[in-house]
Design an enzyme around this catalytic site. Structure first.
Site, PDB file in Angstrom:
ATOM      1  N   GLU A 142      72.148  34.293  46.179  1.00  0.00           N
ATOM      2  CA  GLU A 142      70.946  33.758  46.825  1.00  0.00           C
ATOM      3  C   GLU A 142      70.899  32.249  46.634  1.00  0.00           C
ATOM      4  O   GLU A 142      71.610  31.676  45.809  1.00  0.00           O
ATOM      5  CB  GLU A 142      69.673  34.415  46.283  1.00  0.00           C
ATOM      6  CG  GLU A 142      69.367  34.152  44.848  1.00  0.00           C
ATOM      7  CD  GLU A 142      68.121  34.888  44.358  1.00  0.00           C
ATOM      8  OE1 GLU A 142      67.708  35.877  44.989  1.00  0.00           O
ATOM      9  OE2 GLU A 142      67.577  34.471  43.315  1.00  0.00           O
ATOM     10  N   ARG A 169      58.030  47.833  32.841  1.00  0.00           N
ATOM     11  CA  ARG A 169      57.700  48.145  31.445  1.00  0.00           C
ATOM     12  C   ARG A 169      56.662  47.150  30.961  1.00  0.00           C
ATOM     13  O   ARG A 169      56.296  46.226  31.676  1.00  0.00           O
ATOM     14  CB  ARG A 169      58.959  48.035  30.585  1.00  0.00           C
ATOM     15  CG  ARG A 169      59.652  46.680  30.764  1.00  0.00           C
ATOM     16  CD  ARG A 169      60.766  46.453  29.794  1.00  0.00           C
ATOM     17  NE  ARG A 169      61.616  45.319  30.142  1.00  0.00           N
ATOM     18  CZ  ARG A 169      61.312  44.044  29.961  1.00  0.00           C
ATOM     19  NH1 ARG A 169      60.141  43.719  29.421  1.00  0.00           N
ATOM     20  NH2 ARG A 169      62.145  43.083  30.291  1.00  0.00           N
ATOM     21  N   LYS A 200      69.035  45.168  41.315  1.00  0.00           N
ATOM     22  CA  LYS A 200      68.413  43.987  41.907  1.00  0.00           C
ATOM     23  C   LYS A 200      68.580  43.920  43.426  1.00  0.00           C
ATOM     24  O   LYS A 200      67.703  43.408  44.124  1.00  0.00           O
ATOM     25  CB  LYS A 200      68.983  42.713  41.267  1.00  0.00           C
ATOM     26  CG  LYS A 200      68.921  42.691  39.748  1.00  0.00           C
ATOM     27  CD  LYS A 200      67.546  43.021  39.199  1.00  0.00           C
ATOM     28  CE  LYS A 200      67.546  43.021  37.686  1.00  0.00           C
ATOM     29  NZ  LYS A 200      66.311  43.564  37.099  1.00  0.00           N
ATOM     30  N   LYS A 257      63.267  33.672  27.653  1.00  0.00           N
ATOM     31  CA  LYS A 257      61.972  33.016  27.524  1.00  0.00           C
ATOM     32  C   LYS A 257      61.671  32.661  26.063  1.00  0.00           C
ATOM     33  O   LYS A 257      61.978  33.428  25.150  1.00  0.00           O
ATOM     34  CB  LYS A 257      60.871  33.945  28.058  1.00  0.00           C
ATOM     35  CG  LYS A 257      61.062  34.334  29.513  1.00  0.00           C
ATOM     36  CD  LYS A 257      60.153  35.493  29.900  1.00  0.00           C
ATOM     37  CE  LYS A 257      60.464  35.989  31.293  1.00  0.00           C
ATOM     38  NZ  LYS A 257      59.730  37.228  31.635  1.00  0.00           N
ATOM     39  N   HIS A 304      58.996  29.600  36.679  1.00  0.00           N
ATOM     40  CA  HIS A 304      59.085  31.052  36.562  1.00  0.00           C
ATOM     41  C   HIS A 304      57.669  31.593  36.345  1.00  0.00           C
ATOM     42  O   HIS A 304      57.089  31.414  35.282  1.00  0.00           O
ATOM     43  CB  HIS A 304      59.992  31.405  35.377  1.00  0.00           C
ATOM     44  CG  HIS A 304      60.292  32.860  35.236  1.00  0.00           C
ATOM     45  ND1 HIS A 304      61.498  33.332  34.776  1.00  0.00           N
ATOM     46  CD2 HIS A 304      59.543  33.964  35.492  1.00  0.00           C
ATOM     47  CE1 HIS A 304      61.472  34.654  34.745  1.00  0.00           C
ATOM     48  NE2 HIS A 304      60.292  35.050  35.169  1.00  0.00           N
ATOM     49  N   VAL A 358      57.353  41.498  26.750  1.00  0.00           N
ATOM     50  CA  VAL A 358      57.220  40.854  25.438  1.00  0.00           C
ATOM     51  C   VAL A 358      55.974  39.972  25.428  1.00  0.00           C
ATOM     52  O   VAL A 358      55.209  39.941  24.461  1.00  0.00           O
ATOM     53  CB  VAL A 358      58.474  40.011  25.115  1.00  0.00           C
ATOM     54  CG1 VAL A 358      58.294  39.257  23.796  1.00  0.00           C
ATOM     55  CG2 VAL A 358      59.715  40.885  25.063  1.00  0.00           C
ATOM     56  N   LYS A 363      74.299  36.596  40.978  1.00  0.00           N
ATOM     57  CA  LYS A 363      73.536  37.396  40.023  1.00  0.00           C
ATOM     58  C   LYS A 363      74.081  38.818  39.952  1.00  0.00           C
ATOM     59  O   LYS A 363      74.542  39.367  40.953  1.00  0.00           O
ATOM     60  CB  LYS A 363      72.054  37.457  40.428  1.00  0.00           C
ATOM     61  CG  LYS A 363      71.315  36.147  40.307  1.00  0.00           C
ATOM     62  CD  LYS A 363      69.834  36.345  40.625  1.00  0.00           C
ATOM     63  CE  LYS A 363      69.045  35.076  40.421  1.00  0.00           C
ATOM     64  NZ  LYS A 363      67.597  35.288  40.688  1.00  0.00           N
ATOM     65  N   GLU A 396      62.512  39.534  40.687  1.00  0.00           N
ATOM     66  CA  GLU A 396      62.786  40.880  40.192  1.00  0.00           C
ATOM     67  C   GLU A 396      61.490  41.486  39.679  1.00  0.00           C
ATOM     68  O   GLU A 396      60.458  40.819  39.618  1.00  0.00           O
ATOM     69  CB  GLU A 396      63.831  40.848  39.071  1.00  0.00           C
ATOM     70  CG  GLU A 396      63.381  40.103  37.819  1.00  0.00           C
ATOM     71  CD  GLU A 396      64.451  40.077  36.745  1.00  0.00           C
ATOM     72  OE1 GLU A 396      65.583  40.519  37.011  1.00  0.00           O
ATOM     73  OE2 GLU A 396      64.152  39.624  35.630  1.00  0.00           O
ATOM     74  N   GLY A 416      69.727  36.834  32.119  1.00  0.00           N
ATOM     75  CA  GLY A 416      70.689  35.753  32.295  1.00  0.00           C
ATOM     76  C   GLY A 416      72.147  36.166  32.256  1.00  0.00           C
ATOM     77  O   GLY A 416      73.039  35.351  32.466  1.00  0.00           O
TER      78      GLY A 416
END
Length: 461
Positions: free
Chosen positions: A200, A292, A116, A237, A208, A295, A158, A288, A165
């Site tokens: 941050e 890929r 990150k 999510k 989001h 979902v 983070k 971020e 999370g």
């Protein structure tokens, strides 16, 4: 085109890839643990190979076993799905060294976005806006405190190698920062074997928003609009929709333009998703990138009419994108509910045997699932049971269609979060599109929300 693709995954995403391959005329190989021998992806693939016992590290994360399965079946490509090894640069490199195509971005892209801190630096250089924060990995809690004083509380710690999370802590005052740093670092080590942290500014009521990217090997890059993913529980999510009710056409165009230009500068390839925080003033900030298939990709497919998995496979083979930016038009509204095998109140996983199973149907309803009657939900893996997706001409109709579909969904023998979804969609703030990432927290804390959830539990078939 590829002759045979091995799917290095399980569950609904393995089935999704098998279906796309079949439509492209590509043979498929399913891999499975001993616990998954009766899974649908094993049944519907052309071939299957057992790669180990139930624990993921001994099967779905076992790179030598996966490559052996690809070699003995003569697969010329591997699709990693999501999760497991889908963003593992080492796996992608080993595939390429064995002359097996990894269906995803180049290893250097996986490595860049997988950390990150490096991703933030690359995003800044590529012109994406960032929240104020540390430009490098923090040395210790003392350095974290110095940065926190500079950017102002509240802040969020983070994990540099993280996601989902894990290794994240919100800090609102200096007195608790040292303890939060220690806890976040320990979580990061446990989850990612890497305790590096960065810091941050924390946005109190963020939304989001993510932008879907598709980039071929010939320099063509497009975005396919956004997905709203603000309904989350502990950064996981639960409900996604497209388009976002928070975005104006102008903001959508700006976020898309910034995303595409950044990916062009980075020479990104294949599909990917750039995740942003949107603050109360309508300012967006890079968070971020997921390198890929996501979902929640079906909501984008339904509003754009583009089969993302099929395009992903075509681009990996070297075919150019079949679409230009002006071809992408968002039509109607789509909503996805993640149906998990879990308690609808505590969200504790609820593995076990499904004794009765009937999925909803009708116009505009899609169910991506690998579950069936007498299927056993295993305790070894993620609790995702299915993805229920609806599409309609507008958002109010999509909400009503989802409510109707949820009322038809029957899962007996285990508990699911279907009652939660029914309660969430009934909330006034959701129906008005006026919600943020603390929506679930507020729903479960309110008397009205808990009453709706209790009623939904009683009414769920």
């Amino acid at each position: 085109m590829f002759k045979k693709v091995l799917i290095a995954n399980r569950g609904e995403i393995a089935l999704r890839v098998i279906r796309a391959c079949r439509e492209l005329g590509i043979a498929t190989v399913a891999v499975h643990s001993t616990a998954d021998s009766n899974a649908l992806h094993v049944r519907f693939a052309d071939e299957s190979v057992c790669i180990g016992p139930p624990p993921s590290k001994e099967s779905y994360l076992n790179i030598p076993q996966l490559l052996s399965a690809a070699e003995i079946t003569r697969a010329d490509a591997i699709h990693p799905g999501y999760g497991f090894l889908s963003e593992n640069a080492e796996f992608a490199e080993v595939c390429e060294s064995c002359k097996i195509r990894f269906i995803g971005p180049r290893p250097e892209m996986l490595r860049l976005m997988g950390n990150k801190v490096r991703a933030r630096k690359a995003a800044l250089e590529a012109g994406m806006p960032l929240l104020p924060g540390s430009p490098h990995v923090l040395k210790d809690a003392r350095e974290a405190e110095a940065f926190a004083k500079e950017i102002g509380f509240p802040v969020i710690l983070k994990a540099a190698a993280g996601g989902g999370g894990k290794g994240m802590k919100i800090v609102r005052e200096p007195s608790v920062l040292a303890q939060a740093f220690s806890t976040a670092a320990a979580e990061a080590v446990a989850s990612f074997n890497n305790g590096d942290l960065y810091i941050e500014r924390y946005v109190e009521k963020p939304r989001h928003i993510e932008i879907q990217i598709a980039a071929d090997e010939h320099g063509n890059i497009i975005h396919l609009g956004e997905r709203e993913c603000s309904v989350q529980r502990r950064h996981q999510k639960l409900i996604e929709e497209s388009p976002s009710p928070a975005l104006t056409p102008e903001l959508r165009a700006e976020m898309g333009r910034v995303s595409v230009e950044a990916m062009r500068k980075l020479r990104y390839n294949n599909v990917g998703t750039i995740e942003y925080l949107l603050d109360e003033r309508g300012q967006f900030y890079f968070m971020e990138m997921n390198t890929r298939i996501q979902v929640e990709h079906p909501v984008t497919e339904l509003v754009t009419g583009v089969d993302l998995v099929r395009e992903q496979i075509r681009m990996a083979y070297g075919h150019p994108l079949r679409f230009k930016q002006e071809d992408i038009q968002m039509r109607g509204a789509a909503i996805e509910c993640r149906v998990n095998a879990e308690d609808p109140v505590t969200f504790a996983p609820w593995p076990g045997k499904i004794t009765g199973y009937s999925v909803p149907g009708g116009y505009g309803v899609r169910v991506d699932s690998a579950a069936y009657e007498n299927y056993t939900v295993l305790p070894h893996y993620d609790s995702l049971l299915s993805k229920l997706i609806v599409h309609a001409e507008d958002r109010p109709t999509a909400i009503r269609r989802m409510q109707r579909a949820l009322s038809e969904y029957v899962v007996e023998g285990i508990r699911t979060n279907i009652p939660f979804h029914r309660a969430a969609l009934a909330e006034e703030s959701f129906q008005e599109g006026n919600y943020d990432t603390r929506f679930v927290e507020r729903l479960l804390a309110s008397e009205t929300g808990t009453h709706r959830l209790k009623k939904a539990i009683e009414e769920t078939p």
